[in-house]
Scaffold this motif. Structure first.
Motif, PDB file in Angstrom:
ATOM      1  N   TYR A  97      31.120  17.191  -3.929  1.00  0.00           N
ATOM      2  CA  TYR A  97      31.968  16.745  -5.029  1.00  0.00           C
ATOM      3  C   TYR A  97      31.374  17.131  -6.378  1.00  0.00           C
ATOM      4  CZ  TYR A  97      34.461  14.163  -1.440  1.00  0.00           C
ATOM      5  OH  TYR A  97      35.184  13.831  -0.317  1.00  0.00           O
ATOM      6  N   ASP A  98      32.168  16.950  -7.422  1.00  0.00           N
ATOM      7  CA  ASP A  98      31.790  17.377  -8.770  1.00  0.00           C
ATOM      8  C   ASP A  98      31.041  16.259  -9.478  1.00  0.00           C
ATOM      9  OD1 ASP A  98      31.522  18.672 -11.141  1.00  0.00           O
ATOM     10  OD2 ASP A  98      33.623  18.496 -11.746  1.00  0.00           O
TER      11      ASP A  98
ATOM     12  N   GLU B  58      28.801   9.897  -1.989  1.00  0.00           N
ATOM     13  CA  GLU B  58      29.981  10.685  -2.317  1.00  0.00           C
ATOM     14  C   GLU B  58      31.113   9.786  -2.805  1.00  0.00           C
ATOM     15  OE1 GLU B  58      31.013  12.887   1.152  1.00  0.00           O
ATOM     16  OE2 GLU B  58      29.219  14.154   1.096  1.00  0.00           O
ATOM     17  N   ASP B  59      32.051  10.390  -3.507  1.00  0.00           N
ATOM     18  CA  ASP B  59      33.226   9.667  -3.984  1.00  0.00           C
ATOM     19  C   ASP B  59      33.929   8.988  -2.809  1.00  0.00           C
ATOM     20  OD1 ASP B  59      32.637  10.724  -6.432  1.00  0.00           O
ATOM     21  OD2 ASP B  59      34.253  12.212  -6.423  1.00  0.00           O
TER      22      ASP B  59
ATOM     23  N   ASN C 204      38.027  18.199   3.591  1.00  0.00           N
ATOM     24  CA  ASN C 204      39.160  17.295   3.476  1.00  0.00           C
ATOM     25  C   ASN C 204      40.386  17.888   4.138  1.00  0.00           C
ATOM     26  OD1 ASN C 204      37.566  15.609   2.070  1.00  0.00           O
ATOM     27  ND2 ASN C 204      38.324  16.199   0.048  1.00  0.00           N
TER      28      ASN C 204
ATOM     29  N   GLN D 143      32.480  18.707   2.189  1.00  0.00           N
ATOM     30  CA  GLN D 143      32.857  18.757   0.782  1.00  0.00           C
ATOM     31  C   GLN D 143      31.708  18.298  -0.097  1.00  0.00           C
ATOM     32  OE1 GLN D 143      35.851  19.831  -0.505  1.00  0.00           O
ATOM     33  NE2 GLN D 143      34.920  19.628  -2.519  1.00  0.00           N
TER      34      GLN D 143
ATOM     35  N   GLN E 251      25.862  12.404  -2.163  1.00  0.00           N
ATOM     36  CA  GLN E 251      26.380  13.406  -3.100  1.00  0.00           C
ATOM     37  C   GLN E 251      25.274  14.044  -3.939  1.00  0.00           C
ATOM     38  OE1 GLN E 251      28.942  15.130  -3.836  1.00  0.00           O
ATOM     39  NE2 GLN E 251      28.319  15.893  -5.840  1.00  0.00           N
TER      40      GLN E 251
ATOM     41  N   ALA F  58      32.447  21.063  -7.762  1.00  0.00           N
ATOM     42  CA  ALA F  58      32.854  20.873  -6.371  1.00  0.00           C
ATOM     43  C   ALA F  58      32.889  22.197  -5.613  1.00  0.00           C
ATOM     44  CB  ALA F  58      34.222  20.204  -6.317  1.00  0.00           C
TER      45      ALA F  58
END
Length: 369
Positions: free
Chosen positions: A241-242, A341-342, A2, A239, A357, A219
């Motif tokens: 993510y969590d 992913e988010d 990001n 990235q 994700q 994350a």
């Protein structure tokens, strides 16, 4: 990956990288007048390669930015082609002022466009040094990279159990070498395969694919070192993510098929969570996951829904080669549940398949074809 260019913890490294890579430039720009205006700059992607080292700790990943009309500044996570608004920009004469709110609300940087700049090449000077951008990097035109967490069922002493592992996938026809850097102390070489669509894809080597762990720590940022057939070197950031998903219920998964028939019916129970999608695949007797004999279209499901898919040569699919299955030989069924992913729109994002994700999958021997 990001906010590649300006997020706080990368800023110092990127500026230092510029000093190492390029000669220092005057903050007032070249004396020659610059014939470059906002129409040359806007509504296209600009790429820079500040590569320094294959090590994780260097902040030298490919930089991608976009100066949109209306003064909107965007950054792109190149690995999955993810754009996000990062701030604003203005161009007055040859002075490009970038305001990046991902650093701070008041952050402002002055760059001066040099006279050698064109509609496809952008040379910028500042007090920190020089940076060069291009409207394309041919070597990376078809490159994508993804990292995701897998909740996998596997057998230990005859009993199914589940655990997490990380998986990585990189596409790129001109890549000769790929290494994934999950953290500063880990470096794993990847090897290339040909997938069911004939594309070149890199996965972990066999000996590195089963590093299971019981707790997903959340994350993280993964980096990829890339080398092309021409010897050029790049680094990408990705990235993670969590977020994870529960394991598939293998006891609910059944298949029915008559030997010699071209039809098979698969039943399973969807994971008890929303926004989970599925792929159903038929594998040959060698359990070859890279070249399935059938891969369904994406299957949606409500949380906990009982699902059925009947597969034959007329079933809608991403890939179908059932005629090459040999009657009487064993075959396998693979069901994968996954979420994106988010921030990825499951229906409208063109880059959704490069932004997975979490995955849960189950593979079993279904019988004889």
């Amino acid at each position: 990956m990001n906010n590649l260019l300006y997020k706080k913890r990368y800023l110092a490294g990127l500026l230092l990288g510029s000093l190492f890579l390029f000669s220092c430039g005057s903050s007032s720009g070249d004396e020659e007048e610059v014939d470059f205006d906002s129409s040359d700059l806007t509504n296209q992607y600009w790429y820079a390669n500040p590569y320094l080292s294959s090590g994780y700790s260097y902040d030298d990943a490919v930089i991608v930015c976009r100066f949109e009309s209306g003064g909107i500044l965007k950054r792109q996570e190149f690995s999955g082609r993810r754009d996000e608004v990062a701030g604003s920009w203005t161009l007055v004469d040859d002075e490009l002022v970038i305001r990046d709110t991902t650093i701070s609300e008041s952050n402002e940087q002055d760059w001066f466009i040099q006279s050698s700049s064109t509609a496809s090449y952008l040379k910028l000077n500042s007090e920190s040094g020089t940076r060069e951008f291009y409207t394309n990097i041919d070597d990376l035109e078809d490159v994508t990279a993804d990292a995701y967490v897998v909740n996998e069922l596997y057998i230990v002493d005859g009993v199914f159990q589940s655990a997490y592992k990380m998986e990585y996938v990189v596409y790129g026809s001109s890549l000769s070498e790929v290494t994934v850097l999950p953290d500063a102390s880990t470096s794993l070489e990847m090897e290339d395969f040909t997938d069911y669509l004939g594309e070149k894809v890199f996965y972990l080597k066999e000996e590195d694919r089963y590093d299971y762990f019981d707790v997903f720590e959340g994350a993280s940022e993964v980096k990829f070192y890339l080398k092309t057939d021409d010897g050029d070197q790049y680094k990408l950031e990705e990235q993670v993510y969590d977020s994870v998903i529960p394991v598939l219920d293998n006891y609910s998964i059944t298949s029915s098929h008559s030997v010699g028939s071209s039809s098979i019916t698969i039943n399973w129970t969807a994971i008890d969570e929303g926004d989970i999608y599925y792929y159903v695949e038929i594998l040959d007797q060698d359990e070859n996951e890279y070249q399935p004999m059938f891969r369904s279209t994406r299957q949606s499901a409500s949380a906990g829904e009982a699902k059925t898919l009947t597969i034959d040569s007329s079933t809608a699919s991403e890939y179908e080669n059932l005629d090459d299955l040999v009657v009487g030989e064993d075959y396998y069924v693979k069901i994968s549940g996954f979420k994106y992913e988010d921030g990825i729109d499951a229906d409208n994002s063109s880059n959704k398949e490069e932004n997975i994700q979490a995955v849960s999958r189950y593979i079993f021997k279904a019988g004889s074809w």
